[in-house]
Design a protein around this motif. Structure first.
Motif, short mmCIF file in Angstrom:
data_model
loop_
_atom_site.label_atom_id
_atom_site.label_comp_id
_atom_site.label_asym_id
_atom_site.label_seq_id
_atom_site.Cartn_x
_atom_site.Cartn_y
_atom_site.Cartn_z
N GLN A 1 3.98 2.67 -4.11
CA GLN A 1 4.96 2.14 -5.07
C GLN A 1 4.27 1.73 -6.38
O GLN A 1 4.72 2.06 -7.47
CB GLN A 1 5.67 0.93 -4.43
N HIS A 2 3.13 1.03 -6.21
CA HIS A 2 2.37 0.60 -7.40
C HIS A 2 1.93 1.80 -8.23
O HIS A 2 2.02 1.80 -9.45
CB HIS A 2 1.12 -0.20 -6.99
N THR A 3 1.43 2.84 -7.53
CA THR A 3 0.90 3.99 -8.27
C THR A 3 2.03 4.77 -8.93
O THR A 3 1.93 5.19 -10.08
CB THR A 3 0.09 4.93 -7.35
N LYS A 4 3.13 4.92 -8.20
CA LYS A 4 4.25 5.69 -8.77
C LYS A 4 4.81 5.01 -10.01
O LYS A 4 5.12 5.65 -11.01
CB LYS A 4 5.35 5.85 -7.72
N SER A 5 4.94 3.71 -9.94
CA SER A 5 5.56 2.99 -11.06
C SER A 5 4.54 2.69 -12.16
O SER A 5 4.91 2.15 -13.20
CB SER A 5 6.20 1.70 -10.56
N GLY A 6 3.27 3.03 -11.93
CA GLY A 6 2.25 2.83 -12.96
C GLY A 6 2.03 1.36 -13.30
O GLY A 6 1.71 1.00 -14.44
N GLU A 7 2.16 0.52 -12.30
CA GLU A 7 2.00 -0.93 -12.54
C GLU A 7 0.55 -1.24 -12.90
O GLU A 7 -0.37 -0.61 -12.38
CB GLU A 7 2.37 -1.71 -11.28
N HIS A 8 0.39 -2.23 -13.75
CA HIS A 8 -0.96 -2.64 -14.15
C HIS A 8 -1.49 -3.66 -13.14
O HIS A 8 -1.48 -4.85 -13.37
CB HIS A 8 -0.94 -3.22 -15.57
N VAL A 9 -1.93 -3.11 -12.02
CA VAL A 9 -2.50 -3.97 -10.98
C VAL A 9 -3.92 -3.49 -10.69
O VAL A 9 -4.24 -2.31 -10.92
CB VAL A 9 -1.66 -3.96 -9.69
N VAL A 10 -4.75 -4.39 -10.20
CA VAL A 10 -6.12 -4.00 -9.82
C VAL A 10 -6.56 -4.73 -8.56
O VAL A 10 -6.04 -5.80 -8.23
CB VAL A 10 -7.16 -4.32 -10.93
#
Lengths: 220, 414
Positions: free
Chosen positions: B142-151
């Motif tokens: 989900q994070h990768t698909k939505s391009g969220e700025h998480v690390v």
């Protein structure tokens, strides 16, 4: 028990050939106590080494307990030495790094005895020579006479039929020497065949028979 | 019999302390170097944190494009697009991850620059690798698909960047290259020697500057296929190879005039080896050189030890004479001296083990290799024992053979 026919031993270097033993014929019966005498360098020790299979003759036949052994290889000769022969050397040849009992056990290491059996037999042999109280000592802690008694215990531990002694009293005073001959006599009385090289007439007189060598030749 | 031999060996050691020191020093130094080297090789190539599954992983890391005559070539990692198409699509593996090669970035805290190693990965990365999460959790599909700025960051970066020690930093932001990223997980870092997992910061591949949308076959990504079982490895390789064979020539030629594409799914060691020696004859040369170096490394001290042993054994001629006189066959004496020598070598081996532990402890704690986790594990220990035995055998057999052939009469004369 020991038969030598026309035995000859020649030492060769690149330039010199020395005849150490010349046409020796010998027959030692089972249970005999024989001494070999002669001046230094006459071949006494060489003869004893050949009888003991420590050295090979250049020529001649050697029979030990009815077996012709002069052509035996190391694999055949080692068990024969181990079971039939026991050696006593003038300079004892004890291994200083091993305790008295470990020295005595050496001949048994090359048999199928387990550790317990080896220990029991070694203790028994040391008792026979009166050194049961010195088992844990090391050779350097013993006197010359005691060392030779350890060497005798080592020679008899495997109950060999033949004991070969090369000047066993040579490094001992006369009292100690007598003690050693007494032990050898008692072993002989119990059935051991003994061949002893000696310089000492008194010791030789206590044996059944004397063989004299002179310049590698048997004169008596 | 064995105790008799060992007693003698021990006494011989005590008899000449200087010789003993030289002998044990030589043995233990050689074995220490070998043990540390083995431990380092195990650290490099073994299955260790976080690449705990390395023994059932295949690495698709290097692509080579060349012409028929091999007059020119281009070698490097593949593009994300290429790997998505030909690696991610594999059916046999349990999972496939795509990760970027290492790249660098900077962040600042109170005006102080912190240099960062960065890595872009997909969500499968966290399943294929065995990272330990100290806080939070990994990013997901989900994070990768939505391009969220998480690390996900390492504990080391957390300690450097966030001032409040002992408090959770999950949900807080870290600014990298002018962009704020939300920290969602803290992992125990990977050693720098594990290039495909070592990083300070892990971004989803859809994060800015990942270049995952670049066209063309070559790029800056690698793929790791995790087999369900080691026995599946050949099947995965075969599936991958047939996929590569199906690539049309037009696609291989691209804008350059190459007509041969070489890319393989390889086990880690093969992949590493292929970096240096791709052709069979190069591999043979490399193996031969390595064998020669190892042989020299063991052989030279062994030859030295042979000399020491010969002079030591000569002192014991009388003992050899006595043993032979009382019925020791040459073979028994040969084994006696070999066993004694192995015993001495094993003492050197124990010393070497202690020294190796010390050196490995110093390497691990020095920070020379970040997160270094060199160990003397069972495999390293077994190899070391093997080396000890070989060393003892090599250095003992020649003097023992010489001595066992000694004539009794000569031996008794000493």
């Amino acid at each position: 028990m020991i038969k030598l026919q026309n035995v000859e031993k020649v030492y060769r270097t690149s330039s010199i050939e020395t005849l150490a033993l010349n046409n020796i014929n010998l027959d030692v019966k089972k249970g005999e106590f024989v001494s070999i005498m002669g001046p230094s360098g006459c071949g006494k020790s060489t003869l004893l080494n050949i009888i003991g299979l420590l050295d090979a003759p250049s020529k001649g036949i050697i029979e030990i307990d009815g077996r012709k052994v002069e052509r035996f290889n190391d694999k055949e000769i080692a068990p024969l030495r181990n079971k039939m022969l026991g050696f006593i050397f003038q300079s004892f040849h004890l291994i200083n790094d091993l305790s008295v009992i470990d020295n005595v056990e050496i001949p048994l290491l090359y048999r199928s005895n387990n550790a317990k059996q080896r220990r029991e037999l070694a203790e028994e042999a040391l008792e026979k020579v009166g050194l049961a109280n010195r088992m844990k000592h090391f050779p350097k802690q013993l006197s010359g006479g005691q060392k030779q008694r350890v060497a005798i215990a080592r020679a008899i531990v495997g109950k060999p039929e033949i004991i070969l002694a090369d000047e066993p009293t040579g490094n001992l005073d006369s009292a100690m020497g007598n003690e050693i001959i007494n032990i050898l006599q008692s072993l002989n009385e119990n059935g051991a065949t003994i061949v002893m090289v000696t310089h000492d007439d008194a010791m030789a007189k206590r044996t059944h028979r004397l063989i004299r060598l002179f310049d590698g030749t048997q004169v008596l | 019999m064995l105790s008799n031999y060992i007693k003698i060996a021990w006494k011989v050691l005590l008899r000449h302390p200087f010789y003993t020191f030289i002998t044990l020093f030589g043995i233990s130094l050689t074995l220490t170097v070998l043990m540390v080297l083995t431990s380092f090789l195990d650290h490099l190539f073994g299955a260790h944190y976080p690449e705990n599954n390395r023994d059932r992983s295949l690495y698709i890391a290097t692509m080579m494009l060349t012409d028929s005559a091999e007059t020119s070539m281009s070698t490097g990692p593949a593009s994300f697009r290429f790997l998505s198409r030909y690696a991610k699509s594999l059916k046999t593996p349990e999972n496939v991850t795509i990760i970027s090669n290492f790249s660098f970035s900077n962040t600042y805290i109170n005006g102080k620059k912190i240099k960062l190693n960065t890595k872009y990965t997909d969500a499968a990365f966290w399943h294929v690798m065995g990272f330990e999460f100290l806080e939070g959790k990994p990013y997901n599909e989900q994070h990768t698909k939505s391009g969220e700025h998480v690390v996900v960051i390492t504990d080391d970066l957390r300690n450097q960047y966030f001032e409040k020690k002992g408090q959770t930093v999950i949900g807080q932001n870290i600014e990298i290259e002018g962009i704020d990223y939300k920290v969602i997980g803290i992992v125990k870092g990977s050693p720098a020697t594990r290039l495909y997992t070592y990083s300070d910061v892990y971004f989803p591949y859809t994060a800015p500057k990942s270049n995952y949308e670049n066209k063309g076959m070559q790029g800056s990504y690698i793929a790791i296929a995790l087999a369900k079982d080691q026995t599946d490895i050949p099947a995965i390789q075969s599936e991958f190879d047939s996929g590569i064979k199906s690539i049309p020539m037009s696609e291989i030629r691209g804008e350059r005039k190459f007509n041969i594409l070489i890319i393989k799914a390889e086990e880690y060691f093969d992949h590493f080896l292929n970096t240096f020696a791709r052709r069979d004859q190069d591999k043979l040369m490399l193996y031969s050189m390595t064998a020669l170096v190892i042989l020299m490394f063991i052989g030279l001290p062994a030859i030295n030890l042979v000399n020491v042993n010969v002079s030591r054994i000569l002192e014991r001629a009388s003992e050899i004479g006595v043993r032979k006189a009382f019925g020791a066959p040459s073979k028994a004496l040969l084994w006696q001296f070999i066993i004694e020598n192995i015993f001495i070598t094993c003492i050197g081996g124990v010393l070497a083990l202690g020294l190796s532990y010390l050196i490995i402890y110093l390497i691990n704690s020095s920070g020379w290799i970040p997160y270094a986790d060199l160990t003397i594990n069972f495999a390293v220990f077994l190899i070391s024992v093997g080396v000890c035995l070989m060393f003892g055998f090599l250095s003992g057999v020649l003097p023992a053979f010489r001595m066992s052939r000694l004539k009794i009469v000569d031996a008794l004369k000493g």
